[in-house]
Design an enzyme around this catalytic site. Structure first.
Site, PDB file in Angstrom:
ATOM      1  N   GLY A   1      58.704  46.777   2.403  1.00 17.05           N
ATOM      2  CA  GLY A   1      59.805  47.354   3.172  1.00 17.05           C
ATOM      3  C   GLY A   1      59.634  47.335   4.679  1.00 17.05           C
ATOM      4  N   SER A   2      58.752  46.471   5.202  1.00 13.30           N
ATOM      5  CA  SER A   2      58.560  46.484   6.656  1.00 13.30           C
ATOM      6  C   SER A   2      59.791  45.964   7.390  1.00 13.30           C
ATOM      7  CB  SER A   2      57.307  45.699   7.062  1.00 13.30           C
ATOM      8  OG  SER A   2      57.504  44.321   6.952  1.00 13.30           O
ATOM      9  N   ASN A   3      60.525  45.036   6.806  1.00  9.66           N
ATOM     10  CA  ASN A   3      61.760  44.570   7.461  1.00  9.66           C
ATOM     11  C   ASN A   3      62.817  45.667   7.480  1.00  9.66           C
ATOM     12  OD1 ASN A   3      61.862  41.639   8.446  1.00  9.66           O
ATOM     13  ND2 ASN A   3      60.715  41.471   6.525  1.00  9.66           N
TER      14      ASN A   3
ATOM     15  N   ASN B   1      69.722  37.126   3.883  1.00  6.04           N
ATOM     16  CA  ASN B   1      68.323  37.156   3.431  1.00  6.04           C
ATOM     17  C   ASN B   1      67.431  36.675   4.552  1.00  6.04           C
ATOM     18  OD1 ASN B   1      66.123  37.344   1.541  1.00  6.04           O
ATOM     19  ND2 ASN B   1      66.178  35.113   1.357  1.00  6.04           N
TER      20      ASN B   1
ATOM     21  N   HIS C   1      63.660  34.747   5.155  1.00  5.08           N
ATOM     22  CA  HIS C   1      62.638  33.961   4.459  1.00  5.08           C
ATOM     23  C   HIS C   1      61.544  33.575   5.453  1.00  5.08           C
ATOM     24  CE1 HIS C   1      60.949  31.359   1.421  1.00  5.08           C
ATOM     25  NE2 HIS C   1      60.844  30.417   2.334  1.00  5.08           N
TER      26      HIS C   1
ATOM     27  N   LEU D   1      66.930  36.538  -7.672  1.00  6.90           N
ATOM     28  CA  LEU D   1      68.033  35.650  -7.319  1.00  6.90           C
ATOM     29  C   LEU D   1      69.332  36.384  -7.664  1.00  6.90           C
ATOM     30  CD1 LEU D   1      67.790  32.793  -6.226  1.00  6.90           C
ATOM     31  CD2 LEU D   1      67.928  31.945  -8.569  1.00  6.90           C
TER      32      LEU D   1
HETATM   33  C1  GRF Z   1      59.001  39.016   4.155  1.00  4.53           C
HETATM   34  O1  GRF Z   1      58.009  38.088   4.519  1.00  4.53           O
HETATM   35  C2  GRF Z   1      60.314  38.326   3.944  1.00  4.53           C
HETATM   36  O2  GRF Z   1      60.492  37.211   4.758  1.00  4.53           O
HETATM   37  C3  GRF Z   1      60.249  37.895   2.501  1.00  4.53           C
HETATM   38  O3  GRF Z   1      59.575  38.933   1.856  1.00  4.53           O
HETATM   39  C4  GRF Z   1      58.742  39.634   2.789  1.00  4.53           C
HETATM   40  C5  GRF Z   1      59.168  41.054   2.731  1.00  4.53           C
HETATM   41  O4  GRF Z   1      58.344  41.887   3.500  1.00  4.53           O
HETATM   42  N1  GRF Z   1      61.550  37.619   1.965  1.00  4.53           N
HETATM   43  P1  GRF Z   1      58.728  43.412   3.695  1.00  4.53           P
HETATM   44  O5  GRF Z   1      58.877  44.009   2.306  1.00  4.53           O
HETATM   45  O6  GRF Z   1      60.004  43.466   4.489  1.00  4.53           O
HETATM   46  O7  GRF Z   1      57.570  44.013   4.437  1.00  4.53           O
END
Ligand code: GRF
Length: 203
Positions: A12-14, A106, A108, A91
């Site tokens: 969940g860092s994003n 999304n 990636h 997916l």
């Molecule tokens: C990230 O590297 C993102 O690009 C990929 O999954 C990872 C998720 O990281 N889709 P986080 O859970 O947001 O830390």
């Protein structure tokens, strides 16, 4: 204010980075709800600890349609405008994609169309590319195949490990995702084949 529904399966860092951009006034949006397919996802616990509405949609023992029907019910119940996949390891099927057509993003950890799917950083390292990075794209039925919204480039260093490269890319992800969401929220665009063509800024 656009309402974001964040789907995540893990760390969940994003999600947390997007939340910080919002809190700092750099992104005019609101996280309406966080939903995870994984009850044990640290990102789900983080959302709850922060008081962000959060829920678990359980895919086990259900068809994808049944599972996504619940997902859509939760997202729609929170009046979500834009669905943000942030480490969501499934997916999307027609139930989700049709309900939020053109409104699912999304991120990636590679410069798509290179290295889609799992372990993108390892794929980049093993391939020997000198640059990798991250991509935010609209979601279609494929695996990391949808129209590209934004990308950031990161060098691959001689002494990189999968972990060090992943860290360098992740720092860019945390900036890029908010930038891409802002682009989508604040601008008009049309599709020209796969290309997203940006129009004049909305008022
Ligand atoms: C990230 O590297 C993102 O690009 C990929 O999954 C990872 C998720 O990281 N889709 P986080 O859970 O947001 O830390």
């Amino acid at each position: 204010m656009k309402r974001l529904g964040v789907l995540l399966s893990g760390r969940g860092s994003n999600f947390l980075a997007i939340r910080e951009h919002i809190a700092a006034g750099r992104l005019a949006a609101e996280i309406a709800v966080v939903v995870s397919d994984n009850a044990a996802a640290p990102g789900l616990a983080a959302a709850r600890a922060l008081g962000v509405p959060a829920g678990h949609a359980d895919p086990s023992g259900r068809t994808r349609r049944e599972y996504e029907t619940e997902l859509v019910r939760i997202l729609a119940g929170h009046a979500v405008d834009l669905v943000v996949l942030a480490g969501y390891m499934r997916l999307g099927g027609p139930t989700l994609l049709d309900r939020f057509a053109g409104r699912i993003l999304n991120i990636h950890p590679a410069l798509l169309p290179a290295f889609p799917g799992l372990h993108a950083q390892r794929q980049a390292l093993e391939h020997g590319v000198r640059y990798s990075g991250c991509t935010v794209h609209f979601v279609d039925r494929g695996m990391d195949t949808g129209p590209i919204i934004a990308q950031a480039v990161v060098p691959v260093l001689d002494d990189d490990t999968e972990a060090s490269l992943a860290d360098r890319i992740l720092r860019e992800e945390h900036r890029l995702y908010a930038d891409a969401i802002r682009l989508v929220i604040e601008n008009e665009y049309v599709m020209d084949g796969r290309r997203v063509v940006w129009k004049i800024k909305k008022n």
